[in-house]
Design an enzyme around this catalytic site. Structure first.
Site, PDB file in Angstrom:
ATOM      1  N   ASN A  92      41.028   8.802 -37.224  1.00  0.00           N
ATOM      2  CA  ASN A  92      42.232   8.710 -36.408  1.00  0.00           C
ATOM      3  C   ASN A  92      43.474   9.343 -37.319  1.00  0.00           C
ATOM      4  O   ASN A  92      44.286   9.900 -36.733  1.00  0.00           O
ATOM      5  CB  ASN A  92      42.443   7.231 -36.017  1.00  0.00           C
ATOM      6  CG  ASN A  92      41.558   6.707 -34.963  1.00  0.00           C
ATOM      7  OD1 ASN A  92      40.744   7.550 -34.314  1.00  0.00           O
ATOM      8  ND2 ASN A  92      41.547   5.476 -34.865  1.00  0.00           N
ATOM      9  N   ASP A 118      37.203   9.570 -24.885  1.00  0.00           N
ATOM     10  CA  ASP A 118      36.577   8.288 -24.272  1.00  0.00           C
ATOM     11  C   ASP A 118      36.921   7.749 -22.849  1.00  0.00           C
ATOM     12  O   ASP A 118      37.893   8.067 -22.443  1.00  0.00           O
ATOM     13  CB  ASP A 118      36.681   7.253 -25.151  1.00  0.00           C
ATOM     14  CG  ASP A 118      36.006   7.476 -26.632  1.00  0.00           C
ATOM     15  OD1 ASP A 118      34.998   7.958 -26.436  1.00  0.00           O
ATOM     16  OD2 ASP A 118      36.547   6.848 -27.517  1.00  0.00           O
ATOM     17  N   ASP A 154      39.008  -0.955 -31.598  1.00  0.00           N
ATOM     18  CA  ASP A 154      37.908  -0.142 -31.780  1.00  0.00           C
ATOM     19  C   ASP A 154      36.736  -0.603 -32.496  1.00  0.00           C
ATOM     20  O   ASP A 154      35.799  -0.370 -32.340  1.00  0.00           O
ATOM     21  CB  ASP A 154      38.315   1.132 -32.658  1.00  0.00           C
ATOM     22  CG  ASP A 154      39.028   2.334 -31.984  1.00  0.00           C
ATOM     23  OD1 ASP A 154      39.303   2.428 -30.748  1.00  0.00           O
ATOM     24  OD2 ASP A 154      39.750   2.948 -32.810  1.00  0.00           O
TER      25      ASP A 154
END
Length: 438
Positions: free
Chosen positions: A23, A121, A319
């Protein structure tokens, strides 16, 4: 399309060095578009999503040199803006959600930024309003081609302003921050995300000549400057991967050492795993997880069931909720997993139930896990990875299961985890990557 074949039920042992943070890398790489000078970045993870972004920058005209496996230099001194309106860009950009963060740098430096509706995703709706509302407040004009799902912002000049973000979006904060550093005047951003990766972006921009106050808080003050220079930056270790390795150790009852984890940037992650009963030891900047035959979930002081939920930093990262859920299936006790941010992220639990896990999906956001305390092992099965985090969670489940499991659609796992099969084999896992002929 490749598959993983995993022979589970084996204990592992050894050391793992976590990859660079995915990220952070996506943000940092986009920030190289803010200057014509050379920027060198170390510890970039060699994963699909990051490599795809590097490819897009190359198509934009950025001069890219690969210095070694995880280090690159970037120089954006001859940008091809025509690529932004090409059919090829609409195809390239739509396959990567992180590509949205090229818009802020391009807008503030070149006066225009375009992006197709990004993919990624399938974990629920992730809107882009925060990004574009921020650009509009800085003075940009917004347009959207509904037929092509193509977004655009344009401005002759951006001007600093005050804004309150409607959500503490990490990518939204990064995008607005990068746009504001070259805007005229002062920009104050309230309800800004303050994750370590945003702090890293701020520190990198400051080293390039930006003026930013409030780093690490949810109120950022940016004084616009006329131009930025080059810098050398190192990406943090990936906290999500670190949490994944903790999950691997717990589920396989293995002793593992995770090296150089940057403890100060892990936030609540160690404490959440400790609440599940997992022993973690800090040795210098490493995490050591001893082999545990059993780990017991801690309830609340009043005896009620533990709830693990996600929240913006410094809360627990969404996450890692999938990994926490899998780890809880073999704990002693029960836990409620509350996924607040994404409405589809828990739908992978049906695969765990097929493996014998005791999980009750209460609604799209909540699941209750009744741990089996390793008294009943998960059963091997054939499954498919729906997204990065669910994929690694199913892989962890397969490593603990008796028998041989097969995981399809492992490209999803490769999007976020560098050479995961090779690294697992290095600590004793029996995992094989098979190239499918379909």
């Amino acid at each position: 399309m490749s598959i993983f074949k995993i022979e589970g039920g084996h204990r592992l042992k050894g050391e793992i060095v976590p990859q660079g943070a995915k990220n952070e890398a996506l943000q940092i790489i986009c920030a190289t578009l803010l200057t014509a000078s050379e920027v060198t970045i170390h510890n970039i993870p060699d994963i699909r999503d990051v490599n795809k972004l590097i490819f897009i920058l190359g198509e934009l005209g950025v001069k890219i040199k690969k210095l070694d496996t995880n280090s690159y230099s970037f120089q954006a001194d001859d940008i091809n803006l025509e690529y932004l309106e090409s059919l090829q860009f609409k195809k390239d950009g739509s396959s990567l959600r992180g590509s949205i963060m090229i818009v802020g740098p391009l807008l503030t430096r070149f006066g225009k930024g375009y992006i197709p509706r990004p993919g990624g995703d399938k974990i629920g709706r992730r809107r882009l309003d925060t990004h574009f509302e921020g650009f509009i407040k800085l003075g940009a004009k917004f347009r959207y081609n509904k037929e092509e799902s193509f977004y655009g912002v344009e401005a002759d000049e951006l001007h600093g302003t005050e804004m309150l973000l409607d959500e503490a979006s990490v990518t939204g904060t990064a995008n607005i921050l990068m746009a504001a550093v070259l805007a005229k005047g002062e920009t104050i951003v309230y309800n800004a995300a303050c994750e370590p990766y945003i702090q890293q972006l701020c520190k990198m921009l400051v080293s390039m000549g930006a003026v930013i106050d409030g780093i690490g808080s949810n109120r950022l003050i940016i004084q616009g400057v006329s131009n930025l220079g080059g810098c050398i930056h190192r990406v943090l270790p990936d906290m999500i991967e670190i949490g994944s390795w903790i999950g691997v150790a717990a589920m396989t009852r293995s002793a593992l050492t995770i090296k150089n984890v940057s403890w100060k940037d892990l936030g609540l992650i160690p404490n959440v795993f400790r609440k599940l009963g997992i022993e973690l030891q800090q040795i210098d900047d490493d995490i050591y997880i001893p082999s545990q035959e059993s780990y017991e979930i801690q309830g609340y002081m009043d005896g009620s069931i533990l709830t693990v939920s996600d929240a913006p930093w410094p809360g627990f990262t969404p996450d890692l909720l999938s990994i926490v859920l899998v780890v809880a299936t073999q704990a002693k006790g029960s836990v409620l997993i509350h996924q607040k941010m994404f409405e589809s992220r828990l739908f992978f639990v049906d695969k765990l139930i097929d493996m014998g896990a005791k999980v009750i999906l209460c609604d799209p956001h909540r699941a209750t896990v009744i741990g089996m305390n390793h008294e009943s092992s998960l059963k091997a099965t054939t499954m498919s990875s729906p997204d990065i985090r669910a994929g690694i969670s199913l892989l962890i489940a397969a490593l603990s299961a008796k028998g041989t499991s097969t995981i399809h659609n492992i490209d999803q796992i490769d999007r976020g985890y560098e050479n995961i099969d090779e690294r697992l084999r290095s600590i004793g896992a029996r995992i094989e990557r098979i190239e499918s002929t379909f």
